[in-house]
Design a protein around this motif. Structure first.
Motif, PDB file in Angstrom:
ATOM      1  N   SER A 174      -9.180   5.463   0.735  1.00 58.93           N
ATOM      2  CA  SER A 174      -8.728   4.219   0.093  1.00 58.93           C
ATOM      3  C   SER A 174      -8.931   3.031   1.034  1.00 58.93           C
ATOM      4  O   SER A 174      -9.270   1.932   0.587  1.00 58.93           O
ATOM      5  CB  SER A 174      -7.260   4.337  -0.335  1.00 58.93           C
ATOM      6  N   LYS A 175      -8.753   3.235   2.330  1.00 55.25           N
ATOM      7  CA  LYS A 175      -8.899   2.112   3.265  1.00 55.25           C
ATOM      8  C   LYS A 175     -10.373   1.795   3.540  1.00 55.25           C
ATOM      9  O   LYS A 175     -10.727   0.641   3.798  1.00 55.25           O
ATOM     10  CB  LYS A 175      -8.135   2.397   4.556  1.00 55.25           C
ATOM     11  N   THR A 227      -3.091   2.383  -6.082  1.00 52.03           N
ATOM     12  CA  THR A 227      -2.362   1.307  -5.403  1.00 52.03           C
ATOM     13  C   THR A 227      -3.255   0.598  -4.383  1.00 52.03           C
ATOM     14  O   THR A 227      -3.379  -0.640  -4.401  1.00 52.03           O
ATOM     15  CB  THR A 227      -1.111   1.866  -4.692  1.00 52.03           C
ATOM     16  N   ASN A 228      -3.890   1.364  -3.496  1.00 51.27           N
ATOM     17  CA  ASN A 228      -4.565   0.735  -2.348  1.00 51.27           C
ATOM     18  C   ASN A 228      -5.886   0.073  -2.731  1.00 51.27           C
ATOM     19  O   ASN A 228      -6.242  -0.961  -2.158  1.00 51.27           O
ATOM     20  CB  ASN A 228      -4.806   1.775  -1.247  1.00 51.27           C
ATOM     21  N   TYR A 273      -5.912   8.930   2.013  1.00 44.87           N
ATOM     22  CA  TYR A 273      -5.521   7.573   2.436  1.00 44.87           C
ATOM     23  C   TYR A 273      -6.706   6.858   3.083  1.00 44.87           C
ATOM     24  O   TYR A 273      -6.982   5.688   2.784  1.00 44.87           O
ATOM     25  CB  TYR A 273      -4.352   7.699   3.424  1.00 44.87           C
ATOM     26  N   LEU A 333      -3.118   7.213  -4.553  1.00 44.80           N
ATOM     27  CA  LEU A 333      -3.529   6.423  -3.379  1.00 44.80           C
ATOM     28  C   LEU A 333      -4.568   5.373  -3.765  1.00 44.80           C
ATOM     29  O   LEU A 333      -4.474   4.199  -3.376  1.00 44.80           O
ATOM     30  CB  LEU A 333      -4.121   7.345  -2.307  1.00 44.80           C
ATOM     31  N   LEU A 335       1.147   4.897   1.827  1.00 39.75           N
ATOM     32  CA  LEU A 335       0.603   5.580   3.006  1.00 39.75           C
ATOM     33  C   LEU A 335       1.271   6.911   3.301  1.00 39.75           C
ATOM     34  O   LEU A 335       0.882   7.598   4.229  1.00 39.75           O
ATOM     35  CB  LEU A 335       0.600   4.666   4.236  1.00 39.75           C
ATOM     36  N   ASN A 350      -6.649  -8.605   4.078  1.00 39.17           N
ATOM     37  CA  ASN A 350      -6.269  -7.290   3.562  1.00 39.17           C
ATOM     38  C   ASN A 350      -5.776  -6.404   4.699  1.00 39.17           C
ATOM     39  O   ASN A 350      -6.265  -6.506   5.826  1.00 39.17           O
ATOM     40  CB  ASN A 350      -7.475  -6.616   2.906  1.00 39.17           C
ATOM     41  N   VAL A 356     -11.053  -0.453   0.873  1.00 44.71           N
ATOM     42  CA  VAL A 356     -10.498  -1.796   1.139  1.00 44.71           C
ATOM     43  C   VAL A 356     -11.476  -2.593   2.018  1.00 44.71           C
ATOM     44  O   VAL A 356     -11.708  -3.787   1.793  1.00 44.71           O
ATOM     45  CB  VAL A 356      -9.095  -1.703   1.792  1.00 44.71           C
ATOM     46  N   SER A 406      -6.141  -3.004   6.074  1.00 49.86           N
ATOM     47  CA  SER A 406      -6.957  -1.806   6.037  1.00 49.86           C
ATOM     48  C   SER A 406      -6.366  -0.815   7.037  1.00 49.86           C
ATOM     49  O   SER A 406      -5.153  -0.821   7.295  1.00 49.86           O
ATOM     50  CB  SER A 406      -8.405  -2.187   6.384  1.00 49.86           C
ATOM     51  N   GLY A 426       0.818  -1.203   0.000  1.00 52.90           N
ATOM     52  CA  GLY A 426       0.000   0.000   0.000  1.00 52.90           C
ATOM     53  C   GLY A 426       0.848   1.247   0.000  1.00 52.90           C
ATOM     54  O   GLY A 426       2.048   1.199   0.280  1.00 52.90           O
ATOM     55  N   THR A 464      -5.385  -3.760  -4.628  1.00 52.15           N
ATOM     56  CA  THR A 464      -5.985  -4.793  -3.763  1.00 52.15           C
ATOM     57  C   THR A 464      -7.042  -5.572  -4.538  1.00 52.15           C
ATOM     58  O   THR A 464      -7.125  -6.804  -4.454  1.00 52.15           O
ATOM     59  CB  THR A 464      -6.605  -4.126  -2.510  1.00 52.15           C
TER      60      THR A 464
END
Ligand code: NAD
Length: 236
Positions: free
Chosen positions: A145-146, A99-100, A142, A96, A79, A126, A149, A128, A77, A104
């Motif tokens: 993105s999580k 990739t994230n 960020y 961000l 970050l 994953n 996820v 997160s 990831g 994933t």
């Protein structure tokens, strides 16, 4: 029986600890990264494979090289990109998310396809972040993105359950990696500001996060969850 565990972002702070934790329970570990995969793998005495999780050709090449995978850990990831809502360039948000989120998703899709084809009743874990659920100024790109996820985790869990494949996330608060330790020196106001938000008054160690990943990889009846490893930060 030993599982083959693929850890993406395995050359990073948390990824190395995850690889070491699976090794410690006698699994076969393959460490994959866009950068320094061979070096990090040699340090641990495992197989290293170069992969860019945002590039499908690279993923296919890596998975063909690795062979059957029982456990995928989507740990790679980005970050280090921060910025407040009024300032963050759209290109940074795009990086961000690429990739994230896309990374994933692509890894999950390609590995799950192969698990389904082989009838492997595997597991996916994953990485997160509790930031997906609790905002911190300057970290919203960020965190978005999580949050995605976590949504991918639930999406994959509900659709892959019929194949016996479980999908979960580990959601840490700040983790004491070498990079984070350098950016938040002990005793600094920035370190204190984080500690003040955490009821247990300490940052997570990489080993604590890795133990949660190993647990979820083998947790027979758990799927679709995002497990906070945050010293209680979400309670505040
Ligand atoms: N460190 C923390 O405080 C913290 C907290 C919560 C969640 N996380 C999550 O844990 C995971 C690991 O974080 P870390 O602190 O070890 O970060 P890190 O930067 O040390 O490691 C990330 C690794 O991912 C690799 N990577 C990046 N882009 C890639 C790509 N396109 N293809 C393949 N590999 C790629 C990097 O080369 C690096 O080795 C990340 O998903 C991060 O968001 C970290």
């Amino acid at each position: 029986m030993a599982r083959t565990v693929l850890v993406t972002g395995g050359a990073g702070g948390i990824g190395r600890a995850i690889a070491a934790a699976f090794l410690a329970v006698q699994d076969t570990v393959v460490l994959a990264d866009i950068d320094k995969a061979e070096e990090a793998a040699a340090d641990l005495g495992v197989r290293g494979v170069a992969v860019d999780i945002t590039d499908e050709k690279s993923i296919i090449r890596a998975l063909d090289e690795i062979g059957p995978v029982d456990v995928l850990v989507n740990n790679a990831g980005l970050l280090g990109i921060h910025g407040r809502l009024l300032d963050l360039p759209g290109t940074d948000l795009h990086a961000l998310l690429r990739t994230n989120v896309l990374g994933t998703f692509l890894m999950t899709q390609h590995v799950a396809h192969r698990m389904v084809q082989r009838g492997t009743r595997g597991a996916i874990v994953n990485l997160s972040s509790i930031g997906g659920r609790q905002p911190t100024p300057g970290m919203g790109g960020y965190e978005s993105s999580k949050a995605a996820v976590d949504a991918i985790t639930r999406w994959a869990a509900v659709e892959l359950a019929e194949h016996g494949i479980r999908v979960n996330s580990v959601a840490p608060g700040p983790v004491l990696t070498p990079v984070l330790a350098a950016g938040l020196p002990e005793g600094s106001p920035a370190r204190k500001a984080w500690l003040d938000r955490i009821p247990l008054r300490r940052l997570a160690s990489v080993d604590t996060v890795a133990a949660a990943v190993v647990f979820l990889a083998g947790a027979d009846h758990i799927t679709g969850t995002s497990l906070p490893v945050d010293g209680g930060q979400l309670l505040t």
